[in-house]
Design a protein around this motif. Structure first.
Motif, PDB file in Angstrom:
ATOM      1  N   LEU A   1       0.834  -1.198   0.000  1.00  0.00           N
ATOM      2  CA  LEU A   1       0.000   0.000   0.000  1.00  0.00           C
ATOM      3  C   LEU A   1       0.879   1.261   0.000  1.00  0.00           C
ATOM      4  O   LEU A   1       2.029   1.221   0.423  1.00  0.00           O
ATOM      5  N   PRO A   2       0.342   2.393  -0.452  1.00  0.00           N
ATOM      6  CA  PRO A   2       1.192   3.578  -0.672  1.00  0.00           C
ATOM      7  C   PRO A   2       1.640   4.314   0.587  1.00  0.00           C
ATOM      8  O   PRO A   2       2.630   5.039   0.549  1.00  0.00           O
ATOM      9  N   GLU A   3       0.915   4.154   1.705  1.00  0.00           N
ATOM     10  CA  GLU A   3       1.230   4.950   2.892  1.00  0.00           C
ATOM     11  C   GLU A   3       2.585   4.590   3.505  1.00  0.00           C
ATOM     12  O   GLU A   3       2.919   3.403   3.649  1.00  0.00           O
ATOM     13  N   ILE A   4       3.344   5.601   3.867  1.00  0.00           N
ATOM     14  CA  ILE A   4       4.542   5.461   4.694  1.00  0.00           C
ATOM     15  C   ILE A   4       4.211   6.123   6.027  1.00  0.00           C
ATOM     16  O   ILE A   4       3.937   7.321   6.081  1.00  0.00           O
ATOM     17  N   ILE A   5       4.205   5.366   7.102  1.00  0.00           N
ATOM     18  CA  ILE A   5       3.694   5.891   8.372  1.00  0.00           C
ATOM     19  C   ILE A   5       4.785   6.261   9.371  1.00  0.00           C
ATOM     20  O   ILE A   5       4.477   6.657  10.497  1.00  0.00           O
ATOM     21  N   SER A   6       6.035   6.159   8.969  1.00  0.00           N
ATOM     22  CA  SER A   6       7.102   6.466   9.928  1.00  0.00           C
ATOM     23  C   SER A   6       8.395   6.784   9.194  1.00  0.00           C
ATOM     24  O   SER A   6       8.521   6.536   7.992  1.00  0.00           O
ATOM     25  N   LYS A   7       9.350   7.307   9.942  1.00  0.00           N
ATOM     26  CA  LYS A   7      10.725   7.427   9.455  1.00  0.00           C
ATOM     27  C   LYS A   7      11.509   6.246  10.023  1.00  0.00           C
ATOM     28  O   LYS A   7      11.496   6.012  11.233  1.00  0.00           O
ATOM     29  N   GLU A   8      12.172   5.510   9.159  1.00  0.00           N
ATOM     30  CA  GLU A   8      12.961   4.353   9.589  1.00  0.00           C
ATOM     31  C   GLU A   8      14.373   4.465   9.019  1.00  0.00           C
ATOM     32  O   GLU A   8      14.700   3.852   8.006  1.00  0.00           O
ATOM     33  N   PRO A   9      15.230   5.273   9.635  1.00  0.00           N
ATOM     34  CA  PRO A   9      16.619   5.353   9.187  1.00  0.00           C
ATOM     35  C   PRO A   9      17.389   4.131   9.681  1.00  0.00           C
ATOM     36  O   PRO A   9      17.657   3.981  10.866  1.00  0.00           O
ATOM     37  N   LEU A  10      17.727   3.240   8.771  1.00  0.00           N
ATOM     38  CA  LEU A  10      18.365   1.976   9.128  1.00  0.00           C
ATOM     39  C   LEU A  10      19.879   2.087   9.000  1.00  0.00           C
ATOM     40  O   LEU A  10      20.387   2.639   8.019  1.00  0.00           O
ATOM     41  N   GLY A  11      20.580   1.569   9.977  1.00  0.00           N
ATOM     42  CA  GLY A  11      22.036   1.635   9.897  1.00  0.00           C
ATOM     43  C   GLY A  11      22.733   0.766  10.915  1.00  0.00           C
ATOM     44  O   GLY A  11      22.110   0.245  11.846  1.00  0.00           O
ATOM     45  N   PRO A  12      24.048   0.618  10.758  1.00  0.00           N
ATOM     46  CA  PRO A  12      24.851  -0.205  11.665  1.00  0.00           C
ATOM     47  C   PRO A  12      25.143   0.531  12.964  1.00  0.00           C
ATOM     48  O   PRO A  12      25.227   1.766  12.997  1.00  0.00           O
ATOM     49  N   SER A  13      25.313  -0.229  14.029  1.00  0.00           N
ATOM     50  CA  SER A  13      25.626   0.385  15.320  1.00  0.00           C
ATOM     51  C   SER A  13      26.703  -0.418  16.043  1.00  0.00           C
ATOM     52  O   SER A  13      26.926  -1.599  15.764  1.00  0.00           O
ATOM     53  N   VAL A  14      27.357   0.263  16.981  1.00  0.00           N
ATOM     54  CA  VAL A  14      28.379  -0.347  17.832  1.00  0.00           C
ATOM     55  C   VAL A  14      28.088   0.055  19.275  1.00  0.00           C
ATOM     56  O   VAL A  14      27.243   0.906  19.543  1.00  0.00           O
ATOM     57  N   ARG A  15      28.803  -0.564  20.205  1.00  0.00           N
ATOM     58  CA  ARG A  15      28.655  -0.196  21.617  1.00  0.00           C
ATOM     59  C   ARG A  15      29.267   1.173  21.878  1.00  0.00           C
ATOM     60  O   ARG A  15      30.271   1.545  21.275  1.00  0.00           O
ATOM     61  N   GLN A  16      28.679   1.910  22.800  1.00  0.00           N
ATOM     62  CA  GLN A  16      29.276   3.163  23.227  1.00  0.00           C
ATOM     63  C   GLN A  16      30.527   2.889  24.058  1.00  0.00           C
ATOM     64  O   GLN A  16      30.680   1.829  24.643  1.00  0.00           O
ATOM     65  N   GLY A  17      31.440   3.870  24.069  1.00  0.00           N
ATOM     66  CA  GLY A  17      32.610   3.777  24.932  1.00  0.00           C
ATOM     67  C   GLY A  17      33.897   3.450  24.226  1.00  0.00           C
ATOM     68  O   GLY A  17      34.942   3.345  24.874  1.00  0.00           O
ATOM     69  N   ASP A  18      33.856   3.257  22.907  1.00  0.00           N
ATOM     70  CA  ASP A  18      35.072   2.957  22.145  1.00  0.00           C
ATOM     71  C   ASP A  18      35.070   3.832  20.897  1.00  0.00           C
ATOM     72  O   ASP A  18      34.580   3.442  19.846  1.00  0.00           O
ATOM     73  N   ASP A  19      35.616   5.025  21.040  1.00  0.00           N
ATOM     74  CA  ASP A  19      35.572   6.001  19.951  1.00  0.00           C
ATOM     75  C   ASP A  19      36.348   5.547  18.719  1.00  0.00           C
ATOM     76  O   ASP A  19      35.951   5.844  17.590  1.00  0.00           O
ATOM     77  N   GLN A  20      37.450   4.851  18.927  1.00  0.00           N
ATOM     78  CA  GLN A  20      38.240   4.410  17.774  1.00  0.00           C
ATOM     79  C   GLN A  20      37.433   3.450  16.901  1.00  0.00           C
ATOM     80  O   GLN A  20      37.391   3.597  15.679  1.00  0.00           O
TER      81      GLN A  20
END
Length: 342
Positions: free
Chosen positions: A218-237
């Motif tokens: 169906l044509p409706e888009i009901i949200s924003k879904e920015p999909l992407g990879p993630s890592v744990r916080q605390g390791d900037d490198q």
């Protein structure tokens, strides 16, 4: 006393988590000799094993790109198939080094779950799919009041579904499943009137139906879904390595650097291209990241640029045949924008 003990235990757990997060992930990954990547178990175009048992998809290729940046070898990666429910625990506990599993970037995941999102590898939005033969005349999600709707548990999809029906004063019957495969099978078997997930996922699910041509998104888009990879916080490198792998893929596409021409492009007269490919005199961009200076060359040789990854996995050259749309480069009217590598 009970509250006091609970407080101590909670503080200890937080301290332990902070200690684990601050560990040098790059050193750990190099020590074991491979990258451990958390992916979806069976989402066509994003992460799923092929007929030979080899993992394929946009999210899979991103992990191969990170492995190429670190090891110079895109095959130095192992994949862990994760459910929506288990994915965050797997990353938080250190079971995986990176989560690349069609996961939406939200504030609660950034904060309460302690994740760092490296970028948006696919801009998406939630939609609905129906069996048009069973629901003739339905051409809008606003006609689904009273419908039973298949949805996966532990996702933003489940929350968005409730918000959408509430905002439009409609009733619905959620049919909730923990596993993606269970939701697919239930919808195909006719246990639900409609199926809701990210629209890209609906195109993938439709291919798995017993009669794909019967199903309509169906044509409706009901949200924003920015999909992407993630890592744990605390390791900037480690966060920097994953983040700049994403930007490198975009910058390579913008510069016209492909899997086929990357070697000849190393001798380009363009300072931007030489800097990107590590051939600029006395460059330290790679070593400042903890990588070799030819890290981008290794990425592009392994996966191609972002456009090549998109095209073969979800684009017009794939079974999903999804147009680039907002996932086009900013220079072509889209949202994909690589930060400058200099």
């Amino acid at each position: 006393m009970k509250k006091f003990v609970t407080g101590i235990l909670g503080s200890a757990a937080l301290a332990l988590a902070a200690s684990a997060a601050s560990a040098a992930t790059l050193d750990d990954v190099k020590a074991k000799g491979f990258l451990q990547c958390g992916v979806n178990t069976s989402l066509a175009g994003f992460s799923a094993p092929n007929d030979k048992g080899e993992w394929t998809g946009l999210d899979v290729d991103f992990c191969r790109a990170v492995a190429a940046a670190v090891f110079g070898d895109g095959n130095a990666v192992k994949f862990t198939g994760l459910s929506a429910k288990d994915r965050f625990t797997a990353l938080q506990s250190g079971e995986v080094d990176i989560l690349s599993r069609n996961t939406t970037w939200t504030v609660s995941r950034d904060t309460a779950l302690g994740l760092n999102f490296a970028g948006v590898t696919y801009y998406d939005g939630q939609g609905f799919m129906i069996n048009a033969k069973k629901l003739p005349g339905v051409n809008s999600a606003l006609q689904l009041s009273g419908a039973s709707i298949c949805v996966q548990a532990g996702t933003t999809t489940e929350l968005n579904l409730a918000d959408y029906f509430s905002a439009n004063n409609m009733e619905y019957n959620p049919v909730v499943f923990e596993k993606f495969e269970e939701a697919n099978a239930a919808y195909d078997a006719g246990r639900c009137d409609a199926y809701t997930t990210d629209q890209s996922g609906l195109y993938a699910v439709r291919l798995q139906m017993s009669s794909p041509d019967d199903h309509v998104v169906l044509p409706e888009i009901i949200s924003k879904e920015p999909l992407g990879p993630s890592v744990r916080q605390g390791d900037d490198q480690w966060f920097d390595i994953v983040k700049w792998t994403y930007f490198a893929l975009l910058n390579a596409e913008e510069a016209g650097i492909t899997q086929a021409n990357v070697d000849e492009m190393k001798d380009s007269s363009s300072p931007d291209i030489r800097r990107l490919l590590g051939t600029e005199s006395e460059t330290k961009i790679g070593t400042d990241l903890g990588l070799a200076n030819d890290w981008v060359v290794n990425i592009i040789k392994t996966t191609g640029n972002y456009g090549e990854i998109f095209e073969r996995n979800v684009g017009t050259g794939s079974p999903l045949k999804i147009a680039r749309g907002v996932n086009a480069l900013w220079t072509k009217g889209g949202l994909q924008y690589g930060m400058p590598i200099r």
